[in-house]
Design a protein around this motif. Structure first.
Motif, short mmCIF file in Angstrom:
data_model
loop_
_atom_site.label_atom_id
_atom_site.label_comp_id
_atom_site.label_asym_id
_atom_site.label_seq_id
_atom_site.Cartn_x
_atom_site.Cartn_y
_atom_site.Cartn_z
N GLY A 45 52.10 -14.62 -10.39
CA GLY A 45 52.11 -13.14 -11.07
C GLY A 45 50.53 -12.64 -10.70
N GLU A 46 49.78 -13.38 -10.67
CA GLU A 46 48.40 -12.92 -10.77
C GLU A 46 47.76 -13.17 -9.27
OE1 GLU A 46 46.37 -15.53 -13.70
OE2 GLU A 46 47.16 -14.46 -15.39
N ARG A 47 48.92 -13.37 -8.37
CA ARG A 47 48.56 -13.54 -7.11
C ARG A 47 47.53 -14.74 -6.69
NH1 ARG A 47 52.34 -10.99 -7.53
NH2 ARG A 47 52.89 -8.68 -6.79
N LYS A 48 47.54 -15.76 -7.49
CA LYS A 48 46.62 -16.91 -7.28
C LYS A 48 47.01 -17.74 -6.19
CE LYS A 48 43.98 -16.66 -11.07
NZ LYS A 48 44.27 -17.21 -12.42
N ASN A 99 40.06 -23.31 -1.53
CA ASN A 99 40.52 -22.09 -1.45
C ASN A 99 41.70 -21.96 -2.58
OD1 ASN A 99 38.56 -21.04 0.25
ND2 ASN A 99 39.80 -21.76 1.79
N ALA A 100 42.21 -23.23 -3.17
CA ALA A 100 43.41 -22.95 -4.19
C ALA A 100 42.84 -22.66 -5.57
CB ALA A 100 44.08 -24.14 -4.03
N ASP A 101 43.46 -21.98 -6.30
CA ASP A 101 43.42 -21.92 -7.94
C ASP A 101 44.01 -22.99 -8.41
OD1 ASP A 101 41.88 -19.31 -7.49
OD2 ASP A 101 43.79 -18.87 -6.65
N VAL A 102 45.37 -23.23 -7.96
CA VAL A 102 46.21 -24.03 -8.78
C VAL A 102 46.49 -25.30 -7.61
CG1 VAL A 102 48.05 -24.60 -10.30
CG2 VAL A 102 46.97 -22.23 -10.25
N LYS A 114 39.85 -25.78 -10.92
CA LYS A 114 41.04 -25.51 -10.44
C LYS A 114 41.99 -26.22 -11.39
CE LYS A 114 39.18 -25.27 -6.26
NZ LYS A 114 38.92 -23.84 -5.62
N VAL A 115 43.07 -25.51 -11.59
CA VAL A 115 44.17 -26.02 -12.58
C VAL A 115 44.80 -27.23 -11.71
CG1 VAL A 115 46.21 -25.45 -13.72
CG2 VAL A 115 44.52 -23.81 -13.80
N CYS A 116 44.92 -28.27 -12.30
CA CYS A 116 45.55 -29.34 -11.46
C CYS A 116 46.87 -29.68 -12.57
CB CYS A 116 44.80 -30.47 -11.41
SG CYS A 116 43.42 -30.20 -10.34
#
Ligand code: IMP
Length: 441
Positions: A212-215, A26-29, A64-66
């Protein structure tokens, strides 16, 4: 949106990778914030076993950004061989990023790590010999080489022309080793820089944008709290800050960004390398834990020292990290033990005093012996259990006792290496957190 730190609550090797893998869905980064190729994170996904040393395990999911954060130290050769091997297995590096400020482990760091260890004799630390201590030492001495320096030949040359003769004095005069050539290192490391160039950027700006994008951002710690440079069992520690506070500095985010801190503990304790370990079992029971738990270091192949769960250290970890909840791993390793012990207090071998909270992580720590509470084992397999209810009664009591001793909710229990060998008791991100106790006076 939730920004979560996953931190090792013991001496490293707690099984953080499996917990990070679960939360990374569930993570974006996903951001690794400290350490280097000393880490060894194993994830079993879709029947395949992956071993990570530098790269966040979030790379197993596409999209996902790693990030390898500025608090890390990166051996570019180790990085390239790791990413090449992952790409050969079909993984994608499109969203992989390395902080321009992360420090580079250079060849002299690797040689000096081994030479310093050797020279310490009986006082050795038992490092992984991945150059970690010497790389961080140069960083603190303000003479390190950062990822961005690898990309600029003139800057790299100037730094190496100053540094290599100094390292050669150590190598030749102190350790009787052959000198290194600044020119050869320049050629080789500039070339490596060209290979990793596409990944290097200002990662803290990326994270700020994601905030800022609430990721959803997951901060992945390596090693563990008791190996923390400031809060661990110094000098038997690593040279970075694995504890939760290290995530902010090591990733380049403010503390107000963090919503949750999840601690990961094995249902028992292991340690690799030297240093105090009050609940260590050097007998048959220790061997049984090592064999059942396959306790062999992922990075160095060294057998891990094994012992009973230590609630005093657990409470210390809750304090240092401000843990909100706990993920308990490898509960299944205890399935075949008739009796289990949990250390609830320490007794000072010299003075006879007892402590329920760690009196000192310094030299006094070496004198502590465990005071145990004995619990009955459950003698039933737990690997197929998928809910707290399905666990045998004594296994539930074991977890409840841990929870009570540490005063922190157990949210996740891992009962085997595969992704689905997992029990989620409470949502670790949105479920109950540790409630602050009332002040005592
Ligand atoms: P270094 O980080 O290689 O300098 O090693 C310092 C201490 O930390 C040694 O006791 C190592 O065994 C231990 N250590 C370093 N990385 C890990 C890890 O990922 N898991 C467990 N122990 C570690």
């Amino acid at each position: 949106m939730a920004n979560v730190i996953v931190v090792g609550a013991q001496f490293g090797d707690e099984g953080k990778a499996k917990v990070t893998d679960l939360l990374a869905r569930n993570a974006d980064v996903v951001v690794r914030y400290q350490g280097g190729a000393n880490a060894g994170h194993t994830v079993v996904a879709n029947g395949n076993t992956y071993k990570f040393h530098l790269i966040p395990s979030g790379i197993l999911y596409s999209g996902k950004v790693c990030i390898l954060g500025p608090g890390m130290v990166i051996d570019p050769k180790a990085f390239i061989s790791e990413i090449d091997a992952l790409m050969e297995r079909g993984l994608d590096d499109a969203l992989l990023r390395i902080s321009a400020s992360a420090h580079v482990t250079m060849p002299y760091h690797l040689i000096l790590d081994a030479a310093e260890e050797e020279s310490r004799g009986a006082q050795k630390i038992g490092t992984t010999k991945r150059g970690i201590g010497p790389t961080y030492a140069d960083k603190c001495a303000r003479s390190g080489i950062r990822m961005e320096d690898l990309l600029d030949r003139d800057v790299l040359k100037a730094k190496l022309d100053w540094m290599v003769p100094r390292k050669n004095v150590l190598l030749e005069r102190l350790y009787n080793l052959p000198p290194l050539s600044a020119k050869e290192i320049l050629d080789e490391y500039y070339e490596l820089g060209q290979k990793v160039k596409k990944y290097v950027c200002d990662t803290s700006a990326l994270i700020f944008q994601a905030v800022g994008e609430r990721k959803n951002i997951l901060f992945e710690g390596a090693q563990g709290t008791l190996l923390d440079l400031d809060h661990g069992s110094y000098p038997f520690v690593t040279s970075s800050s694995p504890s939760a506070g290290g995530a902010c500095v090591g990733a380049g985010v403010g503390p107000t960004t963090i919503d949750r801190v999840i601690g990961v503990s094995k249902a028992y304790v292991t340690r690799v390398g030297e240093g105090p370990f009050p609940t260590e079992l050097t007998d048959e029971l220790g061997n049984k834990l090592r064999e059942t738990g396959v306790e062999i270091g992922t990075t160095t192949g060294r057998p891990r020292r094994c012992g009973w769960f230590d609630a005093v250290l657990g409470r210390y970890s809750v304090r240092i990290n401000g843990l909100d909840c706990l993920a308990v791993t490898k509960l299944d390793v205890l399935d075949a033990f008739e009796e289990l012990k949990i250390c609830t207090a320490y007794r000072d071998r010299e003075t006879g005093e007892t402590y329920t909270d760690l009196p000192s992580i310094g030299s006094k720590f070496q004198r502590m012996e465990p005071v145990y509470k004995t619990l009955k084992g459950w003698l039933k397999p737990t690997t197929e259990c998928r809910s707290f209810k399905e666990l045998p009664e004594m296994a539930r009591q074991y977890l409840e006792f841990m929870q009570h001793e540490l005063d922190v909710p157990v949210a996740i229990v891992s009962v085997g290496p595969k992704r689905d060998n997992t029990i989620v008791i409470e949502d670790p991100i949105h479920g109950p957190k540790r409630v602050l106790s009332k002040p005592t006076a």
